[in-house]
Every structure is written in C-alpha cells, then in structure tokens.
Design an enzyme around this catalytic site. Structure first.
Site: not given
Length: 300
Positions: A264-265
């Site tokens: 989850p950047c």
C-alpha cells in the site's frame, strides 16, 4: 593524493581532469571483475579507485548507473548462472562464486532475478510470467504472476492500456511473458474482493514475488505493515526502516513499488497531510484512501 571535504566530512568533487573519474571507476571495475569471488568490500573498491567510500559510491553510481554493490552482485550472478548451466550444484556454485552457502546464493538470485537458483537450474533461466488486464473498482488494472506468486499490479492511466503494458514489459521483458487473462482472473478476484476476507482465501495472504535492491524490498516490507485506513509520512517511513536521514531515498523506493494496492504505497503522504505523488495518478490515490477510510468506518 589530496582531497577536500565539506562541513559534514564528505569529500568534495574538485577534479578538473574529465578522464580522472573514468580511470578511477575503471580501476574499481577491474577489481570487482577480477576479485568478485573474494566479495570485495566498499572500502576495498573505493581504495582501488583512490577515493573515499562515500565519494566513490556517488561517482560510481553516476557513471555506471547502479551502485558498486549492485554491480558486484550482477558480476557474481553472471558467473553463478554459467556454473549452473554447466550442471554445477547449488552448493558448489555458491562456494565457487565466493558466497558462504546456498542461502546467500538464494538471496542473490531472488534480489536480481526474482527466482531461486533451483528455479534457474531447472528452467535454464527462463521465467514464465502470465499477465492480463482486468476491471477493478479503481479502473482497469494489469496483473502479472509467476508460478510463485503475484509480481506486478499496476493501473491503466487515462485509458492508455498500451502504455501500461509497455511499463510492465520494461520491468519484466527478460522473462517469457504470456498474456493469459484466464490465468490471472483468479488472483484478480482475490485482490479486488473487498469482503470480510479481502485479498485472501481461507485466511492465506496472496503470495508476492518481489525483485529489487535490498533497500527497496525493506521499504516495501515496511509498507505492508501499514494498517488499512492509516497514513504515514515519508519521514516516519524512513525512521521505520532505520534510515531517518534518507526520506527522499525512501520516497524513491516507494515510487518503484511494483505491486500497487497490495503493497500500500498509497498510504504514504506528506508530513503536512497533502496527498501527492502516486505512480498511477494522484486522483486514484485519493480514491483509494477515501475508499479505505469509508470501509474502515463501516466495519467499525
């Protein structure tokens, strides 16, 4: 040889000879190629170039495009591949190229090739990746998987599927790429199933195949620990990976994340709270964050 240093103790680049860096880096490359079995340290490589380790690291990366450690890895990897092609055992190969054992050789192959030495030996170096384009709640997505797990998840930007495919091919073009939506449909369904068991089947996480530098993989692993609905700043992420002085390097690693959404950047934002810089578009990043916040509130 004299050198000048700045107030932080880092060597300044005062060379007026345009060929000096070429000669210095050439000397270091000679050392790496001839002595890679001894796994020369950064200090030893820098000494061969006649530079301090800090200055050598910067100059080498500027001239060669990769770090000296990464270059040494590829030299070692090339010899290891030749030995495996000649039917040498994994243990014998590891020892021959100067590594302490099969586990070190395994780490080298996974970091550089996203496959194990055994996979390489069995498949003569050919990695098959099946990929496909699928609809998702956040727009069209390209997913790709090896037999070991998901290795790529990107989103189509502005409807340009060809550009999305080109970006994927630039990253994985050395593999045998097979378009096969039927093979990737199952994993796409798991990735985009936002029910109680989102992203899993019988509680098992989706297996991921990551290829990057040790630093990049460390950053991506830290991203996996950010809970749904939470944000983190680049500075806090840098501290989490033990590099508080390098938020920009951490940001660059975040930007190279090859598996969107699962890693989850999108949960990394500026310290000021501003949402910006997402590889697949800022609007999509905002939508992802809003979706997760709404979903978390509904579950609560």
């Amino acid at each position: 040889m004299s050198a000048a240093f700045d107030m932080t103790g880092h060597e300044l680049d005062n060379s007026t000879d345009p060929g000096s860096h070429y000669r210095a880096i050439a000397s270091a490359i000679d050392l790496i190629v001839e002595s890679y079995q001894d796994q020369p340290s950064l200090d030893e490589m820098a000494a061969a170039a006649g530079m301090s380790p800090f200055h050598f690291q910067r100059v080498f990366k500027r001239w060669a495009g990769i770090s000296p450690k990464r270059f040494a890895q590829f030299v070692t990897l090339g010899h290891a591949k030749r030995l495996l092609d000649d039917d040498e055992s994994v243990l014998g190969t590891a020892l021959e190229v100067g590594l302490s054992g099969p586990s070190r050789l395994h780490d080298l192959f996974v970091a550089c090739e996203a496959m194990t030495p055994g996979d390489y030996k069995a498949g003569a170096g050919t990695l098959t990746i099946r990929w496909g384009l699928h609809d998702s709640p956040f727009g069209r997505a390209l997913l790709a998987a090896t037999p070991r797990g998901l290795c790529w998840l990107s989103f189509v930007i502005d409807g340009d599927e060809d550009a999305a495919v080109r970006t994927f091919v630039e990253e994985w073009g050395a593999a045998d790429l097979v378009r096969d939506e039927s093979a990737t449909a199952g994993i796409a369904a798991r990735v985009f199933a936002f029910g109680p068991n989102a992203g899993s089947e019988k509680g098992d996480p989706i297996p991921l195949v990551l290829r990057g530098t040790n630093f990049q993989i460390k950053v991506w692993e830290a991203l996996l620990r950010i809970p749904t609905g939470r944000f983190i700043s680049y500075q806090d992420l840098a501290r989490a990976v033990g590099r508080p002085e390098a938020p920009r390097a951490v940001g660059a690693a975040v930007g190279r994340n090859p598996i969107s959404l699962i890693i989850p950047c999108h949960r990394v934002i500026l310290k000021s709270g501003i949402v910006h810089n997402y590889r697949w578009g800022v609007r999509r990043k905002k939508a992802l964050l809003a979706f997760e916040a709404a979903r978390l509130g509904k579950q609560a």
